[in-house]
Design an enzyme around this catalytic site. Structure first.
Site, PDB file in Angstrom:
ATOM      1  N   CYS A 193      -9.768  13.677  -1.869  1.00 51.07           N
ATOM      2  CA  CYS A 193     -10.729  14.715  -1.750  1.00 51.07           C
ATOM      3  C   CYS A 193     -11.986  14.762  -0.827  1.00 51.07           C
ATOM      4  O   CYS A 193     -12.268  13.732  -0.347  1.00 51.07           O
ATOM      5  CB  CYS A 193     -10.845  15.091  -3.047  1.00 51.07           C
ATOM      6  SG  CYS A 193      -9.434  15.357  -4.306  1.00 51.07           S
ATOM      7  N   SER A 244      -4.581  18.441  -2.499  1.00 50.71           N
ATOM      8  CA  SER A 244      -3.493  17.990  -3.638  1.00 50.71           C
ATOM      9  C   SER A 244      -2.746  16.925  -3.521  1.00 50.71           C
ATOM     10  O   SER A 244      -2.323  17.289  -2.049  1.00 50.71           O
ATOM     11  CB  SER A 244      -3.224  19.393  -4.191  1.00 50.71           C
ATOM     12  OG  SER A 244      -4.063  20.918  -4.421  1.00 50.71           O
ATOM     13  N   GLY A 262      -0.667  -0.638   7.168  1.00 54.41           N
ATOM     14  CA  GLY A 262      -0.716  -1.927   7.251  1.00 54.41           C
ATOM     15  C   GLY A 262      -2.006  -2.252   7.471  1.00 54.41           C
ATOM     16  O   GLY A 262      -1.811  -3.850   7.145  1.00 54.41           O
TER      17      GLY A 262
END
Length: 632
Positions: free
Chosen positions: A2, A52, A364
């Protein structure tokens, strides 16, 4: 994942206009396109944009505690929130949602600032305590998620996930910080705690700030640090087994999501290790993606394909070419501040590719910092051994002058490019490593500055902060200090900033299992021989992954995510290189010697020198200043 924003009046509880908070959040819509919310109270306003990932229909923010005594906005993911929830329920906590936000809020009410040590994840958060009239701001251990703070002209304090959220507030005055120019030219980015604009700071990684209305604003407090002060004992086999266990836990904890999930796959050791462990833990083919280049010498997609075939992943790849330079303004807009890591361009492209199929992607990033995988770290270890043998007076009187007169032979084979090594050995270890980490040395930067620029700096040198950080590090050796600097300075300022902005620009959540804090803490205790053997870095990690990955992936020379900008600036983008020295925006700044910039561009285009990184720095600086439009 968010974006958060807010306004706080520390001195007196002035009313906060919710439209201003909403405007700040709207500037962060790319971080959270799935929902938004604003809440205001006396002297406080909190805003949120939602992407979400977990508890898709629940957990709206700003979220109020059940007793309505506290309100939270939160950016990130807490991977152990289910375990924490069970612990809190035993202590009497009640929950309405199935997500991690409410767990953080309950943990804060139960343990206060001590709750941070219990959170396993990446986060930047703000909690308003209505009764105590306190605002609690906190950032995760390693700085995966950003949080900007700014002083407003009306005395208020604004905060946001990105600088563009601050810029959306009408009471913020845009003034350039001249010291940040030197920082940027030294490192290619403005360090994680600073900003290109005066009056703006970033909350440091692993710190919190607790402010109370009616009291002076304190300095941030550190709640977590990395220590290299201890050495773990045990056989190589035992340490390897422990490492693989930690790797599995880190990867599996980051595979929890209620949306499609995948991974970035470059074909290097680190991303290949993550994909191998994801494939081991998954019942379905892992979705992977990679980006290549139109320059065969730099393209590594064949290695990515090899790993994809080995683990049966659902793999896709695309190519970045010189035509992608047309997106330079879009790239600059993602970072707000000047950001000159040229690998941001392919990183953005691979994020775009991933977002077509998934909402969460594992990367990574972080293993080189944690396990000593960078060539500069290996060089530093050997340089430190030389410093221990050769007296300092000899190094200063012989190697220093020799380094100054040695030609900067960018065209020569690597063993003959000894200038930086000679200059580094002449200094102490901390100064030498700062030199190796910088793009432009203090001497090179001074040659670019105009008299006005040098006067504005007042003798400031960007390296001082890094040198002080290394000097005070909880460490036992020069390699320890170098890795500490990389984890605390380089990684949050460059690597994590790059991944956060490019992924969030396309509303993709990136997760970095290789910087799980338990894994980082384990790596920091490894004996040096388990990190570096001869010229080989990441020794134990590579040995531990031999059961999963082929030798040509594990032990081929490290290349990194490099863009062919040197060739581009000599070919189709030569006019862009020349434009650096003629830029009206750079000229108006009055900070630089335009003739020197023009000469550097021509030297690069002709092939006499490699100034591609410098040219890229100035291209990105110009684009950033064009957008920021600050006063000098």
């Amino acid at each position: 994942m968010c974006g958060i924003a807010g306004i706080f009046h520390a001195e007196t509880p002035k009313p906060v206009d919710p439209r201003r908070v909403e405007r700040m959040c709207d500037a962060l819509v790319h971080r959270g396109p799935d929902g938004s919310g604003v809440w205001t109270g006396p002297g406080i306003g909190l805003g949120h944009r939602r992407l979400s990932i977990i508890d898709l229909e629940g957990s709206p923010q700003p979220m109020h505690a059940l007793d309505d005594r506290a309100v939270i906005v939160f950016n990130g993911e807490i991977y152990n929130y289910r375990e924490l929830r069970r612990e809190l329920e035993k202590l009497g906590a009640k929950f309405r949602t199935q997500g991690d936000t409410e767990v953080i809020l309950a943990a804060w009410q139960q343990w206060g600032a001590e709750c941070l040590s219990r959170l396993d994840g990446m986060f930047a958060l703000a909690i308003w305590d209505k009764a105590k009239r306190t605002l609690f701001l906190a950032r995760d251990r390693l700085g995966v998620k950003p949080l900007f703070l700014a002083q407003l002209s009306d005395g208020g304090i604004a905060f946001a996930s990105e600088l563009k959220g601050i810029l959306a507030h009408p009471m913020f005055k845009r003034r350039l910080d001249p010291l940040a120019i030197d920082d940027y030219l030294a490192w290619g980015y403005v360090p994680d705690t600073k900003s290109i604009l005066a009056g703006v700071e970033k909350l440091p990684a692993g710190h919190f700030l607790l402010m109370e209305q009616g009291k002076p604003v304190p300095r941030p407090q550190r709640w977590w640090d990395i220590s290299f002060a201890e050495r773990r004992k045990g056989s190589e086999a035992d340490l390897s087994a422990e490492l693989v266990h930690l790797l599995r836990e880190a990867v599996e904890s980051r595979m929890v999501a209620d949306v499609p999930l995948g991974a970035f796959l470059s074909g290097g050791v680190d991303s290949s290790s993550v994909v191998a462990l994801m494939a081991e833990a998954s019942n379905a083919p892992v979705r992977t993606c990679s980006i290549g280049f139109d320059d065969n010498a730099l393209d590594e997609t064949s290695y990515a394909r090899q790993i994809a075939e080995r683990f049966g992943t659902d793999h896709r790849a695309r190519v970045v070419g010189q035509g992608d330079f047309a997106e330079i303004d879009t790239l600059a807009a993602m970072f707000d501040e000047p950001f000159a890591d040229a690998s941001a361009l392919p990183t953005w492209r691979v994020c775009q590719l991933a977002r077509e199929d998934v909402t969460v992607a594992l990367s990574g990033d972080g293993a080189d910092e944690a396990f000593a995988g960078y060539r500069r770290q290996v060089f530093h270890l050997h340089e430190e051994r030389a410093r221990a043998i050769i007296p300092q007076r000899v190094r200063e009187t012989i190697f220093g002058p020799l380094g100054r007169i040695w030609p900067k032979a960018d065209w020569a084979p690597r063993p003959l490019r000894a200038k930086s090594t000679l200059q580094s050995i002449a200094q102490d270890g901390n100064e030498g490593y700062a030199r190796s980490l910088s793009i432009l040395t203090p001497e090179q930067r001074r040659a670019l500055y105009s008299p006005t620029g040098r006067q504005s700096l007042g003798g400031y040198e960007a390296e001082r902060d890094l040198i002080a950080l290394m000097r005070d590090a909880p460490a036992r050796s020069g390699l320890d200090r170098a890795q500490y600097a990389d984890l605390k300075f380089w990684m949050p300022g460059d690597i994590l900033t790059k991944v956060d902005r490019t992924s969030m620009a396309v509303s993709l959540e990136a997760r970095e299992p290789l910087i799980d804090h338990r894994l980082i803490e384990f790596a920091a205790t490894l004996p040096e021989r388990m990190r570096v053997r001869g010229k080989q870095g990441k020794y134990l990690l590579k040995k531990s992954m031999e059961r999963y990955l082929p030798e040509n992936i594990l032990y081929r020379p490290k290349q990194g995510f490099v863009t062919p900008i040197a060739a581009w600036f000599r070919g189709p983008l030569a006019n862009e290189a020349r434009a650096v020295g003629r830029s009206s925006i750079i000229a108006q700044l009055g900070f630089f010697d335009q003739k020197t910039l023009q000469d550097q561009a021509e030297a690069h285009i002709s092939g006499r020198a490699d100034h591609s990184r410098l040219l890229w720095q100035f291209v990105m600086l110009e684009r950033s200043l064009q957008r920021l439009n600050p006063s000098a």
